[in-house]
Design a protein around this motif. Structure first.
Motif, PDB file in Angstrom:
ATOM      1  N   UNK A  76      53.735  39.991  37.415  1.00  0.00           N
ATOM      2  CA  UNK A  76      53.479  38.878  38.345  1.00  0.00           C
ATOM      3  C   UNK A  76      51.986  38.618  38.569  1.00  0.00           C
ATOM      4  N   UNK A  77      51.196  39.693  38.716  1.00  0.00           N
ATOM      5  CA  UNK A  77      49.757  39.520  38.925  1.00  0.00           C
ATOM      6  C   UNK A  77      49.089  38.971  37.680  1.00  0.00           C
ATOM      7  N   UNK A  78      49.478  39.494  36.505  1.00  0.00           N
ATOM      8  CA  UNK A  78      48.902  38.992  35.250  1.00  0.00           C
ATOM      9  C   UNK A  78      49.270  37.530  35.026  1.00  0.00           C
ATOM     10  N   UNK A  79      50.493  37.168  35.357  1.00  0.00           N
ATOM     11  CA  UNK A  79      50.925  35.782  35.187  1.00  0.00           C
ATOM     12  C   UNK A  79      50.122  34.851  36.088  1.00  0.00           C
ATOM     13  N   UNK A  80      49.850  35.302  37.321  1.00  0.00           N
ATOM     14  CA  UNK A  80      49.027  34.493  38.209  1.00  0.00           C
ATOM     15  C   UNK A  80      47.613  34.308  37.679  1.00  0.00           C
ATOM     16  N   UNK A  81      47.027  35.383  37.153  1.00  0.00           N
ATOM     17  CA  UNK A  81      45.684  35.283  36.570  1.00  0.00           C
ATOM     18  C   UNK A  81      45.680  34.413  35.311  1.00  0.00           C
ATOM     19  N   UNK A  82      46.759  34.489  34.539  1.00  0.00           N
ATOM     20  CA  UNK A  82      46.861  33.641  33.353  1.00  0.00           C
ATOM     21  C   UNK A  82      46.964  32.171  33.744  1.00  0.00           C
ATOM     22  N   UNK A  83      47.732  31.906  34.801  1.00  0.00           N
ATOM     23  CA  UNK A  83      47.790  30.531  35.311  1.00  0.00           C
ATOM     24  C   UNK A  83      46.436  30.058  35.791  1.00  0.00           C
ATOM     25  N   UNK A  84      45.681  30.950  36.441  1.00  0.00           N
ATOM     26  CA  UNK A  84      44.329  30.588  36.872  1.00  0.00           C
ATOM     27  C   UNK A  84      43.444  30.282  35.679  1.00  0.00           C
ATOM     28  N   UNK A  85      43.603  31.036  34.601  1.00  0.00           N
ATOM     29  CA  UNK A  85      42.833  30.781  33.381  1.00  0.00           C
ATOM     30  C   UNK A  85      43.128  29.393  32.830  1.00  0.00           C
ATOM     31  N   UNK A  86      44.404  29.019  32.806  1.00  0.00           N
ATOM     32  CA  UNK A  86      44.783  27.695  32.304  1.00  0.00           C
ATOM     33  C   UNK A  86      44.206  26.594  33.191  1.00  0.00           C
ATOM     34  N   UNK A  87      44.224  26.799  34.498  1.00  0.00           N
ATOM     35  CA  UNK A  87      43.677  25.790  35.417  1.00  0.00           C
ATOM     36  C   UNK A  87      42.160  25.669  35.260  1.00  0.00           C
ATOM     37  N   UNK A  88      41.489  26.790  35.040  1.00  0.00           N
ATOM     38  CA  UNK A  88      40.039  26.749  34.783  1.00  0.00           C
ATOM     39  C   UNK A  88      39.761  25.924  33.532  1.00  0.00           C
ATOM     40  N   UNK A  89      40.532  26.183  32.480  1.00  0.00           N
ATOM     41  CA  UNK A  89      40.350  25.438  31.235  1.00  0.00           C
ATOM     42  C   UNK A  89      40.653  23.957  31.424  1.00  0.00           C
ATOM     43  N   UNK A 143      33.916  35.399  36.121  1.00  0.00           N
ATOM     44  CA  UNK A 143      34.123  33.972  36.387  1.00  0.00           C
ATOM     45  C   UNK A 143      35.600  33.616  36.511  1.00  0.00           C
ATOM     46  N   UNK A 144      36.425  34.548  36.933  1.00  0.00           N
ATOM     47  CA  UNK A 144      37.822  34.269  37.200  1.00  0.00           C
ATOM     48  C   UNK A 144      38.704  34.363  35.976  1.00  0.00           C
ATOM     49  N   UNK A 145      40.010  34.276  36.225  1.00  0.00           N
ATOM     50  CA  UNK A 145      40.968  34.298  35.144  1.00  0.00           C
ATOM     51  C   UNK A 145      41.390  35.710  34.751  1.00  0.00           C
ATOM     52  N   UNK A 146      42.178  35.785  33.695  1.00  0.00           N
ATOM     53  CA  UNK A 146      42.759  37.053  33.271  1.00  0.00           C
ATOM     54  C   UNK A 146      41.769  37.902  32.484  1.00  0.00           C
ATOM     55  N   UNK A 147      40.639  37.328  32.095  1.00  0.00           N
ATOM     56  CA  UNK A 147      39.673  38.074  31.302  1.00  0.00           C
ATOM     57  C   UNK A 147      39.153  39.320  31.998  1.00  0.00           C
ATOM     58  N   UNK A 148      38.989  39.229  33.312  1.00  0.00           N
ATOM     59  CA  UNK A 148      38.467  40.380  34.045  1.00  0.00           C
ATOM     60  C   UNK A 148      39.468  41.534  34.022  1.00  0.00           C
ATOM     61  N   UNK A 151      34.053  34.292  40.861  1.00  0.00           N
ATOM     62  CA  UNK A 151      35.160  33.392  41.119  1.00  0.00           C
ATOM     63  C   UNK A 151      35.337  32.353  40.035  1.00  0.00           C
ATOM     64  N   UNK A 152      36.451  31.624  40.101  1.00  0.00           N
ATOM     65  CA  UNK A 152      36.773  30.646  39.048  1.00  0.00           C
ATOM     66  C   UNK A 152      35.798  29.470  38.969  1.00  0.00           C
ATOM     67  N   UNK A 153      35.128  29.140  40.070  1.00  0.00           N
ATOM     68  CA  UNK A 153      34.251  27.972  40.061  1.00  0.00           C
ATOM     69  C   UNK A 153      33.165  28.109  38.992  1.00  0.00           C
ATOM     70  N   UNK A 154      32.644  29.287  38.811  1.00  0.00           N
ATOM     71  CA  UNK A 154      31.620  29.501  37.790  1.00  0.00           C
ATOM     72  C   UNK A 154      32.172  29.217  36.401  1.00  0.00           C
TER      73      UNK A 154
END
Length: 294
Positions: A91-104, A243-248, A162-165
């Motif tokens: 669940x946590x990884x999926x949320x971070x992956x969704x954040x990655x897609x939104x950043x992109x 800078x946010x997302x699942x990379x961290x 954070x994701x803004x960067x």
């Protein structure tokens, strides 16, 4: 009625054949020279970059052993439990992956809008003046020359983690990349509609709106979707600098030698990129009228 085929005199035919053979020989020598030059440059580049085939062969096993360690052990009698243990933090990884897609997505959208605004000024056939074109071109070159990870690091220092960067970093790099592609699309349009509108006294904006935009819109959308695919992969790396997302989370797993977590996260990223690639490919094909997408 039979038609007689004229036959060249023997001296003239030999001269033409010799000239043709000489032209073919020159082209072959030029092709061989280009091929030799490419090979020499590759060898010199490999030497200067310390690319050693012996080292590659000697250490290729280390790469394979690392990949093997990332694959968890599965038992046929307890497969479901093993899968749950492998994706224990799904669940946590999926949320971070969704954040990655939104950043992109947001970075691509902002970059595409900026590239759209600059591409008409940067194109040789529509620029109002040479200096405006040169300025727009240099700005686009700066945006795409600096790596997006460097922009992300700068924005992390300026705005914090954070994701803004990541969004701003991708937006700037996307502006440079799409701006060049958009400008090249504009430079390849049919100029007859543009000349017709200019002859009727249409303004520059009206000319772009009614003479250029209908021709370039499918190409713009296709390149923007392609860039979105690239940015999804890029956003996955942004987390390396905070800078946010699942990379961290992926970086933490690598640093702490959580091998099963590395493979689990990596497979999620690969699956996401494949799905996005398939969807955007169909959309691009329909936009450009490619029959294979129907």
């Amino acid at each position: 009625m039979a038609t007689a085929i004229p036959v060249l005199p023997e001296p003239q035919a030999r001269a033409l054949a010799s000239a043709y053979a000489a032209a073919v020989s020159v082209r072959r020598w030029r092709g061989a020279a280009v091929l030799v030059t490419i090979i020499l440059l590759a060898l010199v580049s490999g030497y200067l970059a310390h690319v050693r085939p012996v080292t590659l062969v000697t250490n290729i096993g280390n790469f394979g052993s690392f990949i093997v360690r990332t694959i968890p052990d599965f038992s046929s009698g307890n497969l479901l439990a093993d899968m749950r243990a492998w994706y224990w933090n799904f669940p946590a990884w999926l949320g971070l992956l969704g954040q990655t897609i939104l950043i992109a997505y947001l970075g691509t959208l902002m970059g595409a809008v900026a590239a759209f605004a600059l591409c008409f000024v940067a194109s040789a056939n529509l620029a109002r003046s040479r200096w405006s074109r040169v300025g727009a071109r240099r700005l686009l070159e700066f945006c795409r020359t600096v790596p997006d990870i460097v922009f992300a690091l700068i924005f992390v220092i300026a705005f914090g983690l954070g994701p803004m960067a990541g969004v701003f970093a991708l937006a700037i790099h996307t502006t440079g990349a799409l701006g060049k592609l958009f400008a090249e699309v504009v430079e390849n349009i049919d100029m007859k509609p543009v000349e017709g509108l200019q002859a009727t006294g249409a303004s520059w904006i009206q000319t772009v709106r009614y003479g250029v935009l209908p021709q370039v819109a499918p190409g713009f959308a296709s390149y923007a979707l392609l860039r979105f695919e690239i940015n999804v992969r890029g956003a996955g790396v942004m987390g390396f600098v905070g800078a946010g997302g699942i990379g961290q989370e992926f970086l933490v797993a690598i640093r702490n030698f959580y091998y099963s977590d590395v493979s689990a996260i990596l497979l999620m990223i690969i699956a996401t990129v494949i799905v996005i690639d398939l969807v955007t490919e169909q959309v691009r094909h329909r936009l450009i009228g490619f029959e294979g997408a129907r």
